[in-house]
Design a protein around this motif. Structure first.
Motif, PDB file in Angstrom:
ATOM      1  N   TYR A  34      25.829  21.950 -28.146  1.00 58.05           N
ATOM      2  CA  TYR A  34      27.275  21.947 -27.022  1.00 58.05           C
ATOM      3  C   TYR A  34      27.446  20.522 -27.464  1.00 58.05           C
ATOM      4  O   TYR A  34      27.973  19.357 -28.247  1.00 58.05           O
ATOM      5  CB  TYR A  34      26.251  21.330 -25.997  1.00 58.05           C
ATOM      6  CG  TYR A  34      25.353  22.161 -25.006  1.00 58.05           C
ATOM      7  CD1 TYR A  34      25.664  23.721 -24.398  1.00 58.05           C
ATOM      8  CD2 TYR A  34      24.337  22.043 -25.613  1.00 58.05           C
ATOM      9  CE1 TYR A  34      24.871  24.019 -24.164  1.00 58.05           C
ATOM     10  CE2 TYR A  34      23.184  23.331 -24.955  1.00 58.05           C
ATOM     11  CZ  TYR A  34      23.353  24.335 -24.007  1.00 58.05           C
ATOM     12  OH  TYR A  34      23.284  25.512 -23.947  1.00 58.05           O
ATOM     13  N   ASP A  38      27.558  16.541 -24.059  1.00 57.03           N
ATOM     14  CA  ASP A  38      26.556  16.178 -24.199  1.00 57.03           C
ATOM     15  C   ASP A  38      26.140  15.878 -25.688  1.00 57.03           C
ATOM     16  O   ASP A  38      25.071  15.395 -26.338  1.00 57.03           O
ATOM     17  CB  ASP A  38      26.042  17.615 -23.782  1.00 57.03           C
ATOM     18  CG  ASP A  38      25.865  17.583 -22.252  1.00 57.03           C
ATOM     19  OD1 ASP A  38      26.221  16.797 -21.489  1.00 57.03           O
ATOM     20  OD2 ASP A  38      25.952  19.381 -21.758  1.00 57.03           O
ATOM     21  N   ARG A  42      20.649  23.286 -29.431  1.00 53.15           N
ATOM     22  CA  ARG A  42      20.318  24.479 -28.845  1.00 53.15           C
ATOM     23  C   ARG A  42      18.904  24.996 -30.117  1.00 53.15           C
ATOM     24  O   ARG A  42      19.804  24.465 -30.942  1.00 53.15           O
ATOM     25  CB  ARG A  42      20.797  25.348 -28.046  1.00 53.15           C
ATOM     26  CG  ARG A  42      21.914  25.167 -27.183  1.00 53.15           C
ATOM     27  CD  ARG A  42      22.808  26.363 -26.598  1.00 53.15           C
ATOM     28  NE  ARG A  42      22.995  27.612 -27.515  1.00 53.15           N
ATOM     29  CZ  ARG A  42      22.254  28.654 -26.924  1.00 53.15           C
ATOM     30  NH1 ARG A  42      22.501  28.988 -25.389  1.00 53.15           N
ATOM     31  NH2 ARG A  42      22.200  29.838 -27.099  1.00 53.15           N
ATOM     32  N   THR A 356      32.422  34.069 -27.114  1.00 48.70           N
ATOM     33  CA  THR A 356      32.726  32.984 -25.234  1.00 48.70           C
ATOM     34  C   THR A 356      33.145  33.917 -25.055  1.00 48.70           C
ATOM     35  O   THR A 356      34.025  33.982 -24.510  1.00 48.70           O
ATOM     36  CB  THR A 356      33.742  32.185 -25.599  1.00 48.70           C
ATOM     37  OG1 THR A 356      33.231  31.503 -27.284  1.00 48.70           O
ATOM     38  CG2 THR A 356      33.951  30.967 -24.714  1.00 48.70           C
ATOM     39  N   GLU A 360      29.505  28.926 -19.987  1.00 44.81           N
ATOM     40  CA  GLU A 360      28.446  28.428 -20.008  1.00 44.81           C
ATOM     41  C   GLU A 360      28.022  28.611 -21.750  1.00 44.81           C
ATOM     42  O   GLU A 360      27.340  28.744 -22.478  1.00 44.81           O
ATOM     43  CB  GLU A 360      27.434  29.788 -19.271  1.00 44.81           C
ATOM     44  CG  GLU A 360      27.177  28.909 -18.222  1.00 44.81           C
ATOM     45  CD  GLU A 360      28.499  29.383 -17.050  1.00 44.81           C
ATOM     46  OE1 GLU A 360      29.134  30.369 -17.077  1.00 44.81           O
ATOM     47  OE2 GLU A 360      28.388  27.848 -16.124  1.00 44.81           O
ATOM     48  N   THR A 361      28.717  29.604 -22.262  1.00 43.00           N
ATOM     49  CA  THR A 361      29.097  29.549 -23.765  1.00 43.00           C
ATOM     50  C   THR A 361      30.097  29.517 -24.378  1.00 43.00           C
ATOM     51  O   THR A 361      30.632  30.166 -25.861  1.00 43.00           O
ATOM     52  CB  THR A 361      29.089  31.830 -23.919  1.00 43.00           C
ATOM     53  OG1 THR A 361      29.957  31.790 -23.591  1.00 43.00           O
ATOM     54  CG2 THR A 361      27.750  32.455 -23.113  1.00 43.00           C
ATOM     55  N   PHE A 363      30.405  26.731 -25.843  1.00 41.63           N
ATOM     56  CA  PHE A 363      29.927  25.847 -27.650  1.00 41.63           C
ATOM     57  C   PHE A 363      29.903  27.139 -28.737  1.00 41.63           C
ATOM     58  O   PHE A 363      30.014  26.945 -28.842  1.00 41.63           O
ATOM     59  CB  PHE A 363      28.339  25.901 -27.688  1.00 41.63           C
ATOM     60  CG  PHE A 363      27.692  27.050 -26.857  1.00 41.63           C
ATOM     61  CD1 PHE A 363      26.800  27.880 -27.370  1.00 41.63           C
ATOM     62  CD2 PHE A 363      26.599  27.062 -25.764  1.00 41.63           C
ATOM     63  CE1 PHE A 363      26.111  28.861 -27.419  1.00 41.63           C
ATOM     64  CE2 PHE A 363      26.192  27.615 -25.425  1.00 41.63           C
ATOM     65  CZ  PHE A 363      25.895  28.445 -25.731  1.00 41.63           C
ATOM     66  N   GLY A 367      31.851  23.393 -30.833  1.00 36.67           N
ATOM     67  CA  GLY A 367      30.689  23.703 -30.242  1.00 36.67           C
ATOM     68  C   GLY A 367      30.278  22.036 -31.311  1.00 36.67           C
ATOM     69  O   GLY A 367      30.799  22.028 -32.302  1.00 36.67           O
TER      70      GLY A 367
END
Ligand code: GLY
Length: 393
Positions: A34, A38, A42, A356, A360-361, A363, A367
């Protein structure tokens, strides 16, 4: 501060970042991370082509420091890589990424015989994918029960594969089995013919009819369009042909890598951090891809070294200067090593922008990428004169 002092400081910071992230990562293999705020990883459910890049960084750290914690942490993944070799549906063209930075790295740094065997088994699996009639290495595996997918992927090559050829050349050196070398050299020629355009931009992929092996045309998966130029694909080619020049001593490959870079110079933004596609139309969001920058910078240091050894001082200076410029641009705008909580080294990685489709996607466009980090570390080491890496035969 002069550039060499900057590179030394970058390396120290990278080592500290890796050290503090060993317990956070544990025995897992980062897939993608991410972005702000953050900066955490993942992980894949079971397996992905990215599985080797954290391990590769651990081996680079071990090569610099000789500290057991890096070696032991790298080896904690041996069981996983055994499982990869034992799972036919996971074996695709990315054996080079997966095993050069794990088994081959271990063997080169420690002489471990088991690691050598694992590297050779991976090289055999890669060589055995070669289509000798069509003279190409299919990149991906067909999905069972999906004939349409098989129809496409069984005849598809991709530019990323240039990074997988080092494993074959290493296996040739270890065993003197000619077929390893034949496959690597032929795939490099097929890529030159079909994936590199006349102006030295690249296609991401090229399709052949899998029944006749006749050429169909250039395509993209991760770039903006079939006829655009995905910046990480261009980077895989720059680094890949520089590797071939370094391993074979053939300057024709160095000149290909140089021309690919000359095309980049004509198309890169002034800040020298690549946008995810060099031919992105106006109006599209120009997400950066720092992984493309890291791979390119590392390849350019290697290219400069090849020219230096060939007594071509002018070319060596030109590509060394470009490498330093790209590396410092990453450092100045995207280095995360001084953020205690960041689990990776670089922000601004674009793995697959067109995937993307929601916040939420995000990243996928912005990212952290374990391969961006690996090549960033490699580039920082090359900037200080290191030349022995795991791709080299
Ligand atoms: N090899 C896949 C990628 O570069 O994203």
């Amino acid at each position: 501060m002069d550039n060499q002092t900057k590179f030394e400081k970058m390396q120290t910071n990278i080592l500290h970042s890796i050290e503090r992230n060993i317990p956070r990562v544990g025995t897992r293999n980062p897939e993608i991370g991410y972005g702000a705020p953050d900066f955490n990883w993942r992980y894949p459910n079971v397996y992905y082509w990215t599985d080797s890049f954290w391990t590769g960084q651990l081996w680079l750290a071990y090569s610099l420091t000789g500290e057991e914690k890096f070696k032991n942490s790298a080896r904690m993944r041996n069981e996983h890589f055994e499982r990869v070799l034992g799972t036919p549906t996971w074996i695709d063209h990315d054996m080079g990424f997966l095993f050069s930075l794990t088994a081959v790295a271990d063997y080169k740094l420690t002489g471990c015989k088991e690691a050598r065997q694992r590297g050779l088994r991976a090289a055999e699996a890669l060589r055995n994918r070669f289509n000798w009639n069509g003279e190409y290495l299919p990149a991906w595996n067909a999905e069972a029960g999906n004939p349409g997918h098989a129809e496409v992927v069984q005849g598809k090559i991709i530019i990323d594969c240039m990074q997988n050829l080092g494993l074959l050349l290493w296996a040739y050196q270890e065993t003197c089995v000619e077929s390893f070398k034949q496959v690597a050299m032929q795939q490099a020629e097929t890529s030159l013919k079909y994936l590199i355009r006349d102006d030295f931009s690249t296609y991401h992929s090229f399709d052949f009819d899998p029944r006749t092996n006749k050429p169909v045309g250039g395509k993209t998966m991760q770039g903006y369009a079939d006829e655009s130029c995905w910046s990480r694909g261009q980077a895989w080619a720059i680094h890949g042909y520089a590797q071939l020049a370094e391993t074979t001593g053939d300057l024709r490959y160095a000149d290909i890598s140089a021309k690919l870079m000359d095309w980049v110079v004509e198309h890169i933004t002034e800040d020298y951090v690549p946008v995810w596609d060099y031919l992105l139309p106006e109006g599209e969001t120009p997400f950066k891809d720092t992984s493309a920058g890291a791979v390119t910078a590392s390849g350019l240091f290697m290219l400069a070294d090849v020219y230096k050894k060939a007594d071509n001082g002018q070319q060596a200076e030109k590509y060394q200067a470009l490498a330093e410029k790209m590396l410092l641009a990453l450092h100045e705008n995207h280095d995360l090593t001084e953020y205690e909580h960041a689990q990776g080294l670089l922000s601004g990685g674009a793995s697959h922008v067109r995937r993307t489709n929601s916040p939420e996607t995000k990243f996928y466009s912005d990212g952290m990428l374990p391969y961006g980090d690996y090549y960033y570390f490699e580039a920082v080491m090359r900037a200080q004169g290191h030349t022995n890496f795991f791709w080299k035969k």
